[in-house]
Each structure stands twice: as C-alpha cells, then as structure tokens.
Write a protein that holds these residues in place. Structure first.
Motif, PDB file in Angstrom:
ATOM      1  N   LEU A 205      26.755  40.730  74.511  1.00  0.00           N
ATOM      2  CA  LEU A 205      26.753  41.501  75.936  1.00  0.00           C
ATOM      3  C   LEU A 205      27.695  42.840  75.866  1.00  0.00           C
ATOM      4  O   LEU A 205      28.523  42.965  75.140  1.00  0.00           O
ATOM      5  N   PRO A 206      27.174  43.822  76.820  1.00  0.00           N
ATOM      6  CA  PRO A 206      28.053  44.932  77.030  1.00  0.00           C
ATOM      7  C   PRO A 206      29.202  44.624  77.872  1.00  0.00           C
ATOM      8  O   PRO A 206      29.391  43.849  78.760  1.00  0.00           O
ATOM      9  N   ASN A 207      30.306  45.448  77.863  1.00  0.00           N
ATOM     10  CA  ASN A 207      31.279  45.490  78.604  1.00  0.00           C
ATOM     11  C   ASN A 207      32.032  44.119  78.754  1.00  0.00           C
ATOM     12  O   ASN A 207      32.562  43.376  79.888  1.00  0.00           O
ATOM     13  N   VAL A 208      32.277  43.358  77.509  1.00  0.00           N
ATOM     14  CA  VAL A 208      32.825  42.131  77.445  1.00  0.00           C
ATOM     15  C   VAL A 208      34.035  42.091  77.265  1.00  0.00           C
ATOM     16  O   VAL A 208      34.899  42.697  76.478  1.00  0.00           O
ATOM     17  N   LEU A 209      34.927  41.211  78.089  1.00  0.00           N
ATOM     18  CA  LEU A 209      36.568  41.056  78.369  1.00  0.00           C
ATOM     19  C   LEU A 209      36.458  39.572  77.563  1.00  0.00           C
ATOM     20  O   LEU A 209      35.626  38.648  78.380  1.00  0.00           O
ATOM     21  N   LYS A 210      37.540  39.206  76.709  1.00  0.00           N
ATOM     22  CA  LYS A 210      37.696  37.801  76.486  1.00  0.00           C
ATOM     23  C   LYS A 210      39.149  37.582  76.759  1.00  0.00           C
ATOM     24  O   LYS A 210      40.069  38.061  76.431  1.00  0.00           O
ATOM     25  N   GLY A 211      39.209  36.162  77.514  1.00  0.00           N
ATOM     26  CA  GLY A 211      40.453  35.648  77.703  1.00  0.00           C
ATOM     27  C   GLY A 211      40.545  34.289  76.947  1.00  0.00           C
ATOM     28  O   GLY A 211      39.574  33.529  76.747  1.00  0.00           O
ATOM     29  N   LYS A 212      41.679  34.150  76.810  1.00  0.00           N
ATOM     30  CA  LYS A 212      42.224  32.804  75.972  1.00  0.00           C
ATOM     31  C   LYS A 212      42.374  31.534  77.008  1.00  0.00           C
ATOM     32  O   LYS A 212      43.110  31.777  77.897  1.00  0.00           O
ATOM     33  N   GLY A 213      41.588  30.604  77.164  1.00  0.00           N
ATOM     34  CA  GLY A 213      41.735  29.513  77.934  1.00  0.00           C
ATOM     35  C   GLY A 213      41.208  29.890  79.358  1.00  0.00           C
ATOM     36  O   GLY A 213      40.819  31.120  79.600  1.00  0.00           O
ATOM     37  N   ASN A 214      41.162  28.869  80.046  1.00  0.00           N
ATOM     38  CA  ASN A 214      40.715  29.030  81.529  1.00  0.00           C
ATOM     39  C   ASN A 214      41.730  30.208  82.231  1.00  0.00           C
ATOM     40  O   ASN A 214      41.229  30.816  83.040  1.00  0.00           O
ATOM     41  N   PRO A 215      42.957  30.096  81.815  1.00  0.00           N
ATOM     42  CA  PRO A 215      44.044  30.867  82.408  1.00  0.00           C
ATOM     43  C   PRO A 215      43.813  32.186  82.283  1.00  0.00           C
ATOM     44  O   PRO A 215      43.594  33.201  82.874  1.00  0.00           O
ATOM     45  N   GLY A 216      43.287  32.406  80.859  1.00  0.00           N
ATOM     46  CA  GLY A 216      43.126  34.079  80.534  1.00  0.00           C
ATOM     47  C   GLY A 216      41.913  34.574  81.208  1.00  0.00           C
ATOM     48  O   GLY A 216      41.685  35.650  81.505  1.00  0.00           O
ATOM     49  N   VAL A 217      40.759  33.789  81.288  1.00  0.00           N
ATOM     50  CA  VAL A 217      39.474  34.140  82.222  1.00  0.00           C
ATOM     51  C   VAL A 217      39.855  34.502  83.636  1.00  0.00           C
ATOM     52  O   VAL A 217      39.474  35.518  84.141  1.00  0.00           O
ATOM     53  N   ALA A 218      40.561  33.450  84.196  1.00  0.00           N
ATOM     54  CA  ALA A 218      40.835  33.707  85.625  1.00  0.00           C
ATOM     55  C   ALA A 218      41.535  34.983  85.738  1.00  0.00           C
ATOM     56  O   ALA A 218      41.425  35.634  86.610  1.00  0.00           O
ATOM     57  N   ALA A 219      42.567  35.042  85.008  1.00  0.00           N
ATOM     58  CA  ALA A 219      43.490  36.481  85.047  1.00  0.00           C
ATOM     59  C   ALA A 219      42.630  37.581  84.971  1.00  0.00           C
ATOM     60  O   ALA A 219      42.880  38.669  85.519  1.00  0.00           O
ATOM     61  N   LEU A 220      41.522  37.534  83.953  1.00  0.00           N
ATOM     62  CA  LEU A 220      40.897  38.943  83.514  1.00  0.00           C
ATOM     63  C   LEU A 220      40.058  39.026  85.005  1.00  0.00           C
ATOM     64  O   LEU A 220      39.886  40.475  85.272  1.00  0.00           O
ATOM     65  N   VAL A 221      39.404  37.968  85.642  1.00  0.00           N
ATOM     66  CA  VAL A 221      38.465  38.276  86.514  1.00  0.00           C
ATOM     67  C   VAL A 221      39.093  38.675  87.473  1.00  0.00           C
ATOM     68  O   VAL A 221      38.791  39.906  88.269  1.00  0.00           O
ATOM     69  N   ARG A 222      40.327  38.320  88.059  1.00  0.00           N
ATOM     70  CA  ARG A 222      40.959  38.502  89.133  1.00  0.00           C
ATOM     71  C   ARG A 222      41.740  40.004  89.294  1.00  0.00           C
ATOM     72  O   ARG A 222      41.636  40.666  90.284  1.00  0.00           O
ATOM     73  N   SER A 223      41.806  40.527  88.108  1.00  0.00           N
ATOM     74  CA  SER A 223      42.402  41.821  87.995  1.00  0.00           C
ATOM     75  C   SER A 223      41.268  43.027  87.486  1.00  0.00           C
ATOM     76  O   SER A 223      41.662  44.285  87.186  1.00  0.00           O
ATOM     77  N   THR A 224      39.941  42.334  87.465  1.00  0.00           N
ATOM     78  CA  THR A 224      38.916  43.394  87.028  1.00  0.00           C
ATOM     79  C   THR A 224      37.704  43.625  87.931  1.00  0.00           C
ATOM     80  O   THR A 224      37.032  42.642  88.131  1.00  0.00           O
ATOM     81  N   PRO A 225      37.961  44.650  88.781  1.00  0.00           N
ATOM     82  CA  PRO A 225      36.772  44.829  89.877  1.00  0.00           C
ATOM     83  C   PRO A 225      35.495  44.934  89.023  1.00  0.00           C
ATOM     84  O   PRO A 225      35.317  45.456  88.109  1.00  0.00           O
ATOM     85  N   GLY A 226      34.341  44.184  89.551  1.00  0.00           N
ATOM     86  CA  GLY A 226      33.019  44.396  89.072  1.00  0.00           C
ATOM     87  C   GLY A 226      32.873  43.426  87.888  1.00  0.00           C
ATOM     88  O   GLY A 226      31.637  43.342  87.246  1.00  0.00           O
ATOM     89  N   SER A 227      33.619  42.375  87.828  1.00  0.00           N
ATOM     90  CA  SER A 227      33.603  41.334  86.809  1.00  0.00           C
ATOM     91  C   SER A 227      33.166  40.042  87.121  1.00  0.00           C
ATOM     92  O   SER A 227      33.060  39.752  88.320  1.00  0.00           O
TER      93      SER A 227
END
Length: 348
Positions: A205-227
């Motif tokens: 996928l384009p524009n992919v961000l990867k977070g470790k564990g559920n906490p990591g994904v939650a933190a990235l979505v919370r801090s990334t508009p458009g995610s």
C-alpha cells in the motif's frame, strides 16, 4: 545462686521450645504459600484483560503471580513453540504445523472474544460508513483517496477531503491483523488473492505507517490526520478514536460494541480443539474474533503444572466477570466446562 540459674535456664529453654512449636504451623503455612510466578507473552488484543486478570487473581490466590508481556500473537506462538514461556497468547489459533512443533504438547484455551474497530482520523467527519465492497478495496490499494466515488457513495452528504489515505497497519505479527484480514478475505476475492488472511501480510500500500501492537497503531492513527487503521475495540474507546460503521452480511451498517460483538459471536460452534476462524458472521458487527491462551500438556514440575491449572480455572470461572468491563465477550458456559475438563485432566 547456681540453683536459681539452672531454673531460669530451664524456663528460658522451655519458652523457646514452646514458641517454636507454636510458630511451626505458621512457618509451614508461609512455606506453602511462597509466591509462584507464571510468565506469559503474546497478543496485545487481550492485554488489558490479562493485566486485569493478573491483578484480580491475587485476591483469591496471593501465592500466584502472573506476568504477561504484550508482544503480539506471532511472538506468543513463537515463544510457545520455543518453550520460553509458561503460557502464550494469540488471537490467531495455532496452525497444525505450529502445534506439531510444541514438544510438550499444547492446549488452546479460549478466554474472550471481541471486535476489531476500523479507526480513522478525519477532522470534521464524525460518522463514516464502509460497505462490504469499499472496505476491502481500501486495504487492497484499489482506493487511495478519501473522496473516492465508492467512499462517497457509502456516505452521502458527508464532506470527505480530497486527500490521500494514509494507511496504518501492524509492524509485528498480529492476531488482530489476522482477524481483520480474515474478514476481508472472506468477503472479497481480490483482497484474498492480493493480501490474504495472515498475521503479517504484505500490504503493498502507499503511504503506509506501521505501529507495534494495538497501542502503536492507535497512537499513529490518533496523531495522523487522514489516516485509517484497525485496533481491538477497547483500544479504540480508550484512545477516543473514531470507529467506522461496517456493513455486515445482512447489509446493515454496524458500529463496533460489546453488544454487536456478542451478537456476531453468539452462533459460534467450538470444535474439540477449540479452534474457531470467524470470517463473516451472519449477524452483528462483522469483524470479530476470539483470543486464546496456549498452555502445555507437560510442565517441568508438578508445582508449575498445578499453578497453570489454578490460573486457567480462575480465568474461566472467576475471571470472566471482568470481560464485560473491558468490552470483551465471555466464553459460553458449556464451552468453559469442556475446556476445564480438558485442562484439568491433561495438564501434568
């Protein structure tokens, strides 16, 4: 004086002996209640629940301490196979070839169920609906922009931004990912062929961000508009993330909740090995799954085996009362009875 000294010595000696005899049962009890520690590792999906279990069990069994490391389901399975933990945790039931590698044998113990939320960060968009054709198209890379015609068709009247979608996925092997990709693979052939049901898929996928564990994904979505990403429901609520309404088999758009997860899991049938793969339930919220503890059939010492049985018996009898508090579904009573019979008669 010598006579008095002898008397005093005898009195002191008698007192010491009497005190020792009196203390003997107490010392014996202390010896019997020495702390025994169980170490577990694996899925982040049930980590809040397992941490609660570990605290609560000590009220009934102060001699038992349980440590759980949330390292992801893939890590939990690997450590179970390697024999480096007393129990593992996974939201993806072990495959036959993985079970065959566990030299001391393994029992899969279902402990809870729950929903996987599709979480997003779109300022100004308070409600987002994703149909059975749109959601897999997003995560297979067919849809790359928020104002795509398919997303707009699911959300008439919603002002969607003309901006690229930023995808947030797991960096680690994950049972949450398996639950999510298993559902998308069950409802969309293109997604199944391109990504498939997997704990660690190749997303492409384009524009992919990867977070470790559920906490990591939650933190990235919370801090990334458009995610957009996916996390276990309790992580979505605790992090105050917006969750999409997802279309189920009946055509209904359903938000994740304890009630909608219970509805989806209410018709699940557990086979003799307790492995269940829920791809597309007939009702309720459609992205749901179960989580398991993996315990050995054979432990190094009888004391460790008894501690594990005590732990599992408490989790399935007393511990289930805490599942609702943390937005997890309970294991049905008839299944609990079957699992405990297996554990109590098999674990040695």
């Amino acid at each position: 004086m010598a006579f008095l000294s002898t008397i005093l010595n005898r009195v002191v000696a008698t007192s010491v002996i009497t005190g020792a005899v009196a203390l003997s049962p107490m010392l014996s009890a202390i010896a019997q209640t020495q702390t025994l520690t169980l170490n577990g590792a694996g899925a982040t999906f049930p980590a809040p629940l397992y941490e609660r279990y570990a605290r609560e069990i000590r009220k009934k069994h102060p001699e038992l301490k349980v440590n759980y490391q949330a390292i992801g389901s893939g890590g939990g399975i690997r450590q179970t196979i390697a024999g480096t933990v007393d129990f593992g945790g996974s939201d993806a039931a072990m495959k036959d070839e993985e079970i065959a590698k566990v030299k001391n044998g393994v029992i899969l113990v279902p402990t809870a169920g729950g929903a996987v939320s599709v979480v997003y960060n779109l300022p100004g968009v308070n409600k987002l609906r994703l149909s059975r054709s749109t959601l897999p198209a997003i995560f297979s890379g067919k849809i790359k922009n928020w104002d795509d015609a398919k997303i707009k068709g699911d959300n008439p009247g919603v002002n969607l931004p003309n901006s690229p979608i930023k995808f947030v996925v797991r960096a680690d092997g994950s049972g949450t990912t398996f639950i999510f990709t298993n559902h998308l693979s069950s409802i969309d052939g293109y997604f199944k062929g391109r990504v498939g049901a997997n704990t660690a898929p190749k997303w492409n996928l384009p524009n992919v961000l990867k977070g470790k564990g559920n906490p990591g994904v939650a933190a990235l979505v919370r801090s990334t508009p458009g995610s957009i990403g996916y996390v276990e429901y309790d992580y979505a609520t605790k992090n105050k993330l917006s969750s999409a309404e997802v279309q189920n088999k009946k055509g209904e758009f359903v938000a994740p909740s304890l009630a909608s997860a219970n509805s989806a899991l209410s018709t699940v049938k557990f086979p003799d090995n307790y492995r269940v793969f829920i791809g597309d339930p007939g009702q309720g919220y459609p992205i749901v799954g179960l989580t398991w503890m993996m315990v050995y059939k054979q432990y190094a010492t009888p004391a460790k085996a008894e501690a594990v049985k005590k732990w599992i018996n408490w989790v399935l009898k007393d511990g289930q009362q805490y599942n609702d508090d943390l937005n997890y579904t309970k294991i049905p009573g008839d299944v609990v009875n079957r699992v405990l019979q297996t554990v109590n008669s098999t674990v040695k």
